[in-house]
Motif scaffolding. Sequence first.
Motif, short mmCIF file in Angstrom:
data_model
loop_
_atom_site.label_atom_id
_atom_site.label_comp_id
_atom_site.label_asym_id
_atom_site.label_seq_id
_atom_site.Cartn_x
_atom_site.Cartn_y
_atom_site.Cartn_z
N LEU A 1 80.84 41.17 163.98
CA LEU A 1 79.99 40.21 163.07
C LEU A 1 80.42 40.76 161.70
O LEU A 1 80.46 40.07 160.72
CB LEU A 1 78.47 40.35 163.50
CG LEU A 1 78.34 39.44 164.54
CD1 LEU A 1 76.79 39.68 164.87
CD2 LEU A 1 78.40 38.07 164.37
N ALA A 2 80.03 42.12 161.39
CA ALA A 2 80.46 42.66 160.29
C ALA A 2 81.85 42.18 159.64
O ALA A 2 81.97 41.98 158.52
CB ALA A 2 80.26 44.36 160.21
N TRP A 3 82.93 42.46 160.54
CA TRP A 3 84.05 42.30 159.98
C TRP A 3 84.23 40.76 159.67
O TRP A 3 85.03 40.46 158.57
CB TRP A 3 84.99 42.76 161.13
CG TRP A 3 85.46 44.06 161.25
CD1 TRP A 3 85.06 44.98 160.40
CD2 TRP A 3 86.14 44.85 162.28
NE1 TRP A 3 85.43 46.18 160.72
CE2 TRP A 3 86.00 46.07 162.06
CE3 TRP A 3 86.48 44.30 163.73
CZ2 TRP A 3 86.69 46.99 163.00
CZ3 TRP A 3 87.21 45.16 164.51
CH2 TRP A 3 87.17 46.80 163.91
N THR A 4 83.65 40.11 160.53
CA THR A 4 83.87 38.50 160.15
C THR A 4 83.17 37.99 159.00
O THR A 4 83.58 37.12 158.09
CB THR A 4 83.11 37.70 161.57
OG1 THR A 4 83.73 38.04 162.63
CG2 THR A 4 83.44 36.19 161.18
N HIS A 5 82.03 38.59 158.83
CA HIS A 5 81.18 38.25 157.41
C HIS A 5 82.01 38.80 156.33
O HIS A 5 82.06 38.28 155.10
CB HIS A 5 79.85 38.64 157.40
CG HIS A 5 79.02 37.77 158.39
ND1 HIS A 5 78.41 36.47 157.73
CD2 HIS A 5 78.55 38.00 159.53
CE1 HIS A 5 77.77 35.99 158.82
NE2 HIS A 5 77.63 36.84 159.85
N LEU B 1 84.93 36.50 155.58
CA LEU B 1 84.43 35.01 155.11
C LEU B 1 84.26 35.35 153.57
O LEU B 1 84.37 34.33 152.79
CB LEU B 1 83.13 34.61 156.01
CG LEU B 1 83.54 34.07 157.32
CD1 LEU B 1 82.35 33.73 158.19
CD2 LEU B 1 84.53 32.80 157.17
N ASP B 2 83.58 36.39 153.25
CA ASP B 2 83.09 36.58 152.01
C ASP B 2 84.16 36.82 150.94
O ASP B 2 84.25 36.20 150.02
CB ASP B 2 82.43 38.04 151.80
CG ASP B 2 81.60 38.20 150.28
OD1 ASP B 2 80.72 37.28 149.91
OD2 ASP B 2 81.86 39.44 149.92
N GLN B 3 85.20 37.36 151.50
CA GLN B 3 86.38 37.60 150.60
C GLN B 3 87.16 36.39 150.33
O GLN B 3 87.79 35.98 149.33
CB GLN B 3 87.58 38.80 151.14
CG GLN B 3 86.92 40.00 151.36
CD GLN B 3 87.69 41.21 151.84
OE1 GLN B 3 88.88 40.79 152.28
NE2 GLN B 3 87.38 42.32 151.83
N ILE B 4 87.29 35.44 151.55
CA ILE B 4 87.91 34.02 151.41
C ILE B 4 87.09 33.28 150.46
O ILE B 4 87.63 32.72 149.64
CB ILE B 4 87.89 33.54 152.86
CG1 ILE B 4 89.05 34.39 153.59
CG2 ILE B 4 88.40 32.13 152.72
CD1 ILE B 4 88.91 33.97 154.95
N GLN B 5 85.85 33.27 150.48
CA GLN B 5 84.96 32.54 149.73
C GLN B 5 85.06 32.95 148.06
O GLN B 5 85.14 31.80 147.46
CB GLN B 5 83.43 32.53 150.01
CG GLN B 5 83.07 31.76 151.19
CD GLN B 5 81.61 32.10 151.71
OE1 GLN B 5 81.02 32.99 151.17
NE2 GLN B 5 81.19 31.71 152.91
#
Length: 718
Positions: free
Chosen positions: A642-646, A649-653
């Motif tokens: 979950l930490a990696w996923t978020h 996602l944060d970098q992509i946003q």
Amino acid sequence: MAIVESVGKIPLQDPPEDEFSSADLTWTKFGNAEHHDEVALIPYDRVDAFIIGECSNAECPTRFHIERGRKRTIGSLKEYKDDEYLEYRLYWCSFGPENYGEGGGILPSRRYRLNTRNRAARPQSMRGCTCHFVVKRLYTRPSLALIIYNERRHINKSGFICHGPLDRDAIGPGAKKIPYICNEIQQQTMSMIYLGIPEENILEKHIEGIQRYCGSDAKVNSLAYQYVHKLGMIIKRSTHELDLDDQASIRMWIERNRKSVFFHQDTSESDPFILGIQTEWQLQQMIRFGHRSVVAADTTFGVKRLKYPLFTLLVFDSRQHALPVAWVITRSFAKPDVSKWLKALIGRARTVEPGWKVSGFLIDDAAAEIDLLRDIFCCPVLFSLWRVRRSWLRNIVKKCSNIEVQREIFKRLGTIVYSIWGGINTSVALEQFMLDFVDQTAFMEYFKVSWLPKLEMWLSTMRNFPLASQEASGALEAYHVKLKAKLFDDSHLGALQRVDWLVHKLTTELHSSYWLDRYADESDSFQNVKEKYIATTSWHRALQIPDYAVTLDDKGHLFAKVVSQKDSSLTHLVWNPGSEFAFCDCSWSMQGNLCKHVIKVNMICENLKGYQPSMSFRSFEEVLMDLWRNPVDDSFALDLSLAWTHQMLDQIQKLVELNSSTDISTVVNNMPLKWVSKKGRTYIGKPSSSLALPHGSTNAKNVVHKKNRKRKRLSRLR
């Protein structure tokens, strides 16, 4: 002048001019009585302005290149002096350090002509110039740079001025009034000659270039005409056959072009032939565009037609075009052999830029040594569909005469590829596909022989690795098409089995073509060349098609119509819109290429409901889902996923916000800034507990290093 032993006693200088040189600085002797250097301290962000100023020296116009470089990270040293470096770069005048003259002294052409029947101009670049300086980004104060000038004069080892208007023996009688032709002008002229541009246009651009260093003069124009004419004659009369024997010829080429060869292994009983080629310009582009970016490979070009297949390493330039930065000619792609030349290539880049690192490696062959690439580049591996798509489409068009059958076969193959994430049995789907099109004997025979035995391997690679975007695939295909057009011209068919011919074509015509493309784009000159270069890839051509020129089939989503921009009465039909395996009836697509109409239709479909997402997006979704899919009782693994996923996602946003924003200031203002309030003491020889001031800080001019003095510092931006 007194000798200073501490960097803290060297005054910080920041000339107000946009560009400044060594003449605008006050130099201080730094060191001890036995050994000291002339140094100056400037803000680190003004180093580029200093280098540009040094290049614009009226007496010796030149350019400086990075001869050596080293880099450290903050915290890597436990004890250090105040002049230790965080980054170290040795800049050398581009007219040195080598001397291409015979014997390394005065060139034979300076006093007499060796061969009166050959009026070839002598080498124009390497003159043995010893002018060089060092730029140290200080470890204790990263916002400052210490410039150490080892030799400010542009002289050779004999102490004579070796280039520029003050060199009386530069190009013959009266040449003391004319500067040397720099590498940039020489490469520009050579590139235009190789590309077949008329001599009048070449001469005009050549004179414009040399007039930047000396004014307009009839004698200058006359000598420029002679230079262009002679250089053109030399190039036209040059041949790839240095010897009748191909192996002897290539050995002679290697001896003459040592700086362009990064790896060579001659044929023996135990070792295969390997030749790795990379010019200095290609090395610069590899470091510039490959660092913290994606590097790609065009593998096994010319397996059936060339004596040795060609492997090309590519980077994506500022316009995301594929730019060749190294060529490897070999028949062996065994793991030990690939490891040899890959390590040599990376080692060469890191001698110039020690921190050079790749963020991703893009392959187009499922049989590539993926584990080796991961180990050497230490980065994720991506896979591009362009090669399999191109091969299928070309053979479908070639072996099936009915266009409706062509569309349906291509669509069904795309469905099989898309099914890698749908849990469909591939074997059953393939069997049904071959039964449905059993009457297409020519294509089915090709498919059974060329693809059926290895299709599972290719599908497995697509399933297990992230897939590249259509933009990247289009860029790789554009390079492949250009390479094929240059090498497989009908006039060269007799030379395809010679390695020296292949090397000659790569290092002259192809290299010159890409050099001129980049030069035209960056200097905003040669507008025709620039426009043609920008429109090289189908992706950029698709961006020129307006949205209103595309009409979609709203009922069944079966096809889309694209109005031609050249002829409004002509409409192209794109079947299976939204898929990488869409089929267009334009001439470019019918040759097996990814055309602009398919890309434009897919750009529109990706934002609409009812159309399947692109394979690269589906692949990205699977990567995220794989991180998220973990057993509930495996709590730590679930937290980590979950930490990696978020984090992703944060970098992509943030990236999407940056790309879509019209005002960069709004994005910068929203970035979090952390202030450090803790005070700490900094001692010479011991690392500080606080982080160093970033080089972009506006307080750089007021920073003065003093022992045992408390100060606040900004934390490093991440």
